[in-house]
Design a protein around this motif. Structure first.
Motif, PDB file in Angstrom:
ATOM      1  N   SER A 382       0.816  -1.219   0.000  1.00  0.00           N
ATOM      2  CA  SER A 382       0.000   0.000   0.000  1.00  0.00           C
ATOM      3  C   SER A 382       0.849   1.268   0.000  1.00  0.00           C
ATOM      4  O   SER A 382       0.356   2.351  -0.321  1.00  0.00           O
ATOM      5  CB  SER A 382      -0.932   0.013   1.217  1.00  0.00           C
ATOM      6  N   ARG A 383       2.120   1.153   0.389  1.00  0.00           N
ATOM      7  CA  ARG A 383       2.985   2.333   0.503  1.00  0.00           C
ATOM      8  C   ARG A 383       4.239   2.254  -0.355  1.00  0.00           C
ATOM      9  O   ARG A 383       4.895   3.252  -0.594  1.00  0.00           O
ATOM     10  CB  ARG A 383       3.423   2.529   1.968  1.00  0.00           C
ATOM     11  N   MET A 384       4.590   1.068  -0.813  1.00  0.00           N
ATOM     12  CA  MET A 384       5.852   0.883  -1.519  1.00  0.00           C
ATOM     13  C   MET A 384       5.819   1.575  -2.878  1.00  0.00           C
ATOM     14  O   MET A 384       4.953   1.314  -3.706  1.00  0.00           O
ATOM     15  CB  MET A 384       6.134  -0.608  -1.686  1.00  0.00           C
ATOM     16  N   LYS A 385       6.764   2.452  -3.112  1.00  0.00           N
ATOM     17  CA  LYS A 385       6.843   3.187  -4.359  1.00  0.00           C
ATOM     18  C   LYS A 385       7.665   2.399  -5.385  1.00  0.00           C
ATOM     19  O   LYS A 385       8.520   1.589  -5.018  1.00  0.00           O
ATOM     20  CB  LYS A 385       7.489   4.553  -4.125  1.00  0.00           C
ATOM     21  N   PRO A 386       7.425   2.631  -6.666  1.00  0.00           N
ATOM     22  CA  PRO A 386       8.257   1.981  -7.695  1.00  0.00           C
ATOM     23  C   PRO A 386       9.721   2.319  -7.479  1.00  0.00           C
ATOM     24  O   PRO A 386      10.070   3.461  -7.178  1.00  0.00           O
ATOM     25  CB  PRO A 386       7.729   2.583  -9.005  1.00  0.00           C
ATOM     26  N   TYR A 387      10.570   1.336  -7.605  1.00  0.00           N
ATOM     27  CA  TYR A 387      11.998   1.538  -7.372  1.00  0.00           C
ATOM     28  C   TYR A 387      12.643   2.060  -8.645  1.00  0.00           C
ATOM     29  O   TYR A 387      12.380   1.561  -9.740  1.00  0.00           O
ATOM     30  CB  TYR A 387      12.647   0.215  -6.953  1.00  0.00           C
ATOM     31  N   PRO A 388      13.504   3.094  -8.541  1.00  0.00           N
ATOM     32  CA  PRO A 388      14.103   3.662  -9.746  1.00  0.00           C
ATOM     33  C   PRO A 388      15.072   2.703 -10.421  1.00  0.00           C
ATOM     34  O   PRO A 388      15.766   1.936  -9.759  1.00  0.00           O
ATOM     35  CB  PRO A 388      14.839   4.897  -9.221  1.00  0.00           C
ATOM     36  N   THR A 389      15.112   2.747 -11.734  1.00  0.00           N
ATOM     37  CA  THR A 389      16.050   1.942 -12.505  1.00  0.00           C
ATOM     38  C   THR A 389      17.106   2.869 -13.102  1.00  0.00           C
ATOM     39  O   THR A 389      16.781   3.807 -13.826  1.00  0.00           O
ATOM     40  CB  THR A 389      15.331   1.193 -13.639  1.00  0.00           C
ATOM     41  N   THR A 390      18.379   2.615 -12.761  1.00  0.00           N
ATOM     42  CA  THR A 390      19.477   3.409 -13.315  1.00  0.00           C
ATOM     43  C   THR A 390      20.553   2.461 -13.828  1.00  0.00           C
ATOM     44  O   THR A 390      20.549   1.265 -13.539  1.00  0.00           O
ATOM     45  CB  THR A 390      20.100   4.338 -12.258  1.00  0.00           C
ATOM     46  N   ALA A 391      21.505   3.008 -14.554  1.00  0.00           N
ATOM     47  CA  ALA A 391      22.599   2.202 -15.076  1.00  0.00           C
ATOM     48  C   ALA A 391      23.489   1.653 -13.970  1.00  0.00           C
ATOM     49  O   ALA A 391      24.179   0.650 -14.146  1.00  0.00           O
ATOM     50  CB  ALA A 391      23.439   3.037 -16.043  1.00  0.00           C
ATOM     51  N   GLU A 392      23.458   2.298 -12.805  1.00  0.00           N
ATOM     52  CA  GLU A 392      24.359   1.907 -11.717  1.00  0.00           C
ATOM     53  C   GLU A 392      23.776   0.907 -10.744  1.00  0.00           C
ATOM     54  O   GLU A 392      24.519   0.257 -10.007  1.00  0.00           O
ATOM     55  CB  GLU A 392      24.784   3.156 -10.925  1.00  0.00           C
ATOM     56  N   ASN A 393      22.455   0.771 -10.687  1.00  0.00           N
ATOM     57  CA  ASN A 393      21.884  -0.039  -9.608  1.00  0.00           C
ATOM     58  C   ASN A 393      21.335  -1.382 -10.050  1.00  0.00           C
ATOM     59  O   ASN A 393      20.630  -2.047  -9.299  1.00  0.00           O
ATOM     60  CB  ASN A 393      20.813   0.753  -8.848  1.00  0.00           C
ATOM     61  N   GLN A 394      21.654  -1.821 -11.261  1.00  0.00           N
ATOM     62  CA  GLN A 394      21.127  -3.082 -11.768  1.00  0.00           C
ATOM     63  C   GLN A 394      22.152  -4.203 -11.677  1.00  0.00           C
ATOM     64  O   GLN A 394      23.336  -4.036 -11.995  1.00  0.00           O
ATOM     65  CB  GLN A 394      20.683  -2.921 -13.218  1.00  0.00           C
ATOM     66  N   ILE A 395      21.688  -5.366 -11.243  1.00  0.00           N
ATOM     67  CA  ILE A 395      22.530  -6.551 -11.185  1.00  0.00           C
ATOM     68  C   ILE A 395      22.644  -7.140 -12.585  1.00  0.00           C
ATOM     69  O   ILE A 395      21.653  -7.261 -13.300  1.00  0.00           O
ATOM     70  CB  ILE A 395      21.936  -7.593 -10.215  1.00  0.00           C
ATOM     71  N   LYS A 396      23.868  -7.477 -12.988  1.00  0.00           N
ATOM     72  CA  LYS A 396      24.087  -8.118 -14.276  1.00  0.00           C
ATOM     73  C   LYS A 396      23.977  -9.620 -14.098  1.00  0.00           C
ATOM     74  O   LYS A 396      24.675 -10.205 -13.278  1.00  0.00           O
ATOM     75  CB  LYS A 396      25.468  -7.747 -14.817  1.00  0.00           C
ATOM     76  N   SER A 397      23.091 -10.232 -14.856  1.00  0.00           N
ATOM     77  CA  SER A 397      22.915 -11.672 -14.712  1.00  0.00           C
ATOM     78  C   SER A 397      24.143 -12.403 -15.250  1.00  0.00           C
ATOM     79  O   SER A 397      24.799 -11.973 -16.195  1.00  0.00           O
ATOM     80  CB  SER A 397      21.666 -12.125 -15.466  1.00  0.00           C
ATOM     81  N   THR A 398      24.494 -13.523 -14.607  1.00  0.00           N
ATOM     82  CA  THR A 398      25.609 -14.363 -15.048  1.00  0.00           C
ATOM     83  C   THR A 398      25.144 -15.803 -15.070  1.00  0.00           C
ATOM     84  O   THR A 398      24.075 -16.152 -14.561  1.00  0.00           O
ATOM     85  CB  THR A 398      26.808 -14.239 -14.096  1.00  0.00           C
ATOM     86  N   ASN A 399      25.970 -16.665 -15.616  1.00  0.00           N
ATOM     87  CA  ASN A 399      25.597 -18.083 -15.675  1.00  0.00           C
ATOM     88  C   ASN A 399      25.943 -18.823 -14.399  1.00  0.00           C
ATOM     89  O   ASN A 399      25.495 -19.954 -14.206  1.00  0.00           O
ATOM     90  CB  ASN A 399      26.334 -18.757 -16.852  1.00  0.00           C
TER      91      ASN A 399
END
Length: 409
Positions: A382-399
């Protein structure tokens, strides 16, 4: 610039931070941290009532200004356990600084040493106590101990911190199990970066484990006899960390504790427990200057530091704000946070005629209670806001590595 550990983004910054107050750093930190890592720092237990009350309850106490004091240039220098400090503000121990910066606790120690404050590192630190000490050999530091069920592990820790010239131990007794932290569950947070003591002892990296799993490795049964044993086997002073009532202060001192640490773990354990500032006067009266008192939880202003000192604390710890500073500015960011609080503290000292930290301990404080909120947690849908997406805060998926503490975006 962002560094990646198995796809997990870590800040690589080392720059001063401009701010009006430390609260504003919380929102800014989202832009450089993954969602799970951010909420590991930012959230509390259950509905987060205690987490909010820790800060709100400072309003129960009012600083009485003083006139005609004939005073200027207040000084924040103080002494603690024989250590000379430039400020009564301390860095409280928090696990896994690597979620905020690639140099983790090493970067934090650099910033703390530059500010002349006391540093304390966690049993669950990413960096070794040797590496932390090497970056600022002359800086004072304490070690926060999660007592293990395995006393061979404990002995390894004691030997390491003594060689690294740590001055004492904060024995945590208020987090025998993990509080019910809904944010960690919602983001499926697990520790994404190896924890040094687990790596060196078990070969286990403490990587990919949940908070509850990590706590399970610690002793859940800690009694007065453990204080004496830790003092004997470590050869260091021991503060009991997690005291929230006078009865436990008496018990800790009776067990031989060298100091009392008033904290509720930043509202991360029992939701609905009192704010720390509300229990500090009772505990200070019980201790009656027999041993030093360290205080934390909810500190966001220089006035909060002032009030805690006036109500009986000898050192005042900060937690979440310095980790936001670490993420946004590295070592210099941590220093910026301490400097900001010192600036505010000095203003309060000037306006109350307090020349020294010792003067603050005799300042006039009024007490009028104000109501606190009863809101759901910040991660409630009810209170959680959408989390911002930036080039610095994203996890890069690996195998090779599962998503740990990742943004869901």
């Amino acid at each position: 610039m962002t560094y990646y550990y198995k796809g997990f983004p870590q800040s690589d910054r080392d720059e001063k931070i401009s701010m009006i107050n430390v609260d504003e750093l919380e929102e800014r930190a989202k832009k450089v941290m993954p969602e799970g890592a951010y909420y590991y720092i930012a959230s509390g237990a259950e509905n987060e009532w205690t987490w909010r009350a820790n800060t709100s309850a400072f309003n129960h106490y009012q600083i009485v200004p003083r006139a005609l004091t004939d005073m200027q240039d207040p000084q924040t220098d103080t002494q603690f356990m024989g250590m000379k400090l430039k400020t009564p503000i301390m860095i409280s121990p928090i696990a896994c600084h690597g979620i905020a910066h690639k140099d983790a606790e090493v970067a934090t120690q650099k910033g703390v040493a530059a500010a002349g404050a006391l540093f304390s590192s966690s049993t669950y630190a990413n960096k070794s106590v040797e590496d932390i000490a090497a970056v600022a050999p002359e800086a004072p530091r304490f070690f926060q101990l999660y007592l293990s069920k395995d006393w061979d592990f404990n002995k390894m820790v004691f030997d390491a911190i003594k060689k690294a010239d740590y001055k004492g131990i904060f024995l945590t007794v208020d987090a025998l199990v993990s509080g019910y932290r809904e944010a960690n569950l919602r983001t499926k947070f697990t520790y994404p970066v190896p924890l040094d003591f687990f790596t060196r002892y078990l070969g286990a990296k403490g990587e990919g484990q949940s908070v509850a799993q990590m706590y399970a490795a610690s002793a859940q049964k800690i009694g007065p006899e453990d204080v004496a044993r830790i003092k004997k086997e470590s050869g260091l002073s021991v503060f009991v960390k997690g005291v929230m009532c006078a009865e436990d202060a008496y018990k800790a001192i009776g067990a031989g504790a060298d100091g009392i640490y008033v904290t509720n773990h930043g509202g991360r354990e029992i939701d609905g427990s009192p704010a720390t500032i509300d229990v500090l006067p009772e505990i200070a009266k019980a201790v009656n200057h027999r041993v030093p008192i360290v205080f934390d939880s909810g500190v966001r202003r220089g006035s909060h530091v002032f009030k805690a000192l006036a109500l009986g604390a000898d050192l005042v710890g900060i937690g979440r704000p310095y980790l936001y500073g670490l993420a946004l500015g590295g070592p210099k960011g941590v220093e910026s946070v301490i400097d900001q609080l010192n600036t505010e503290l000095k203003i309060d000292m000037q306006l109350t005629g307090c020349k020294t930290i010792e003067d603050i301990k005799h300042a006039k404080i009024s007490r009028i209670h104000y109501g606190l909120d009863a809101m759901p947690s910040n991660t409630d849908p009810s209170r959680m806001k959408p989390y911002p997406t930036t080039a610095e805060n994203q996890i890069k998926s690996t195998n090779t590595d599962a998503v740990t503490g990742a943004s869901q975006h």
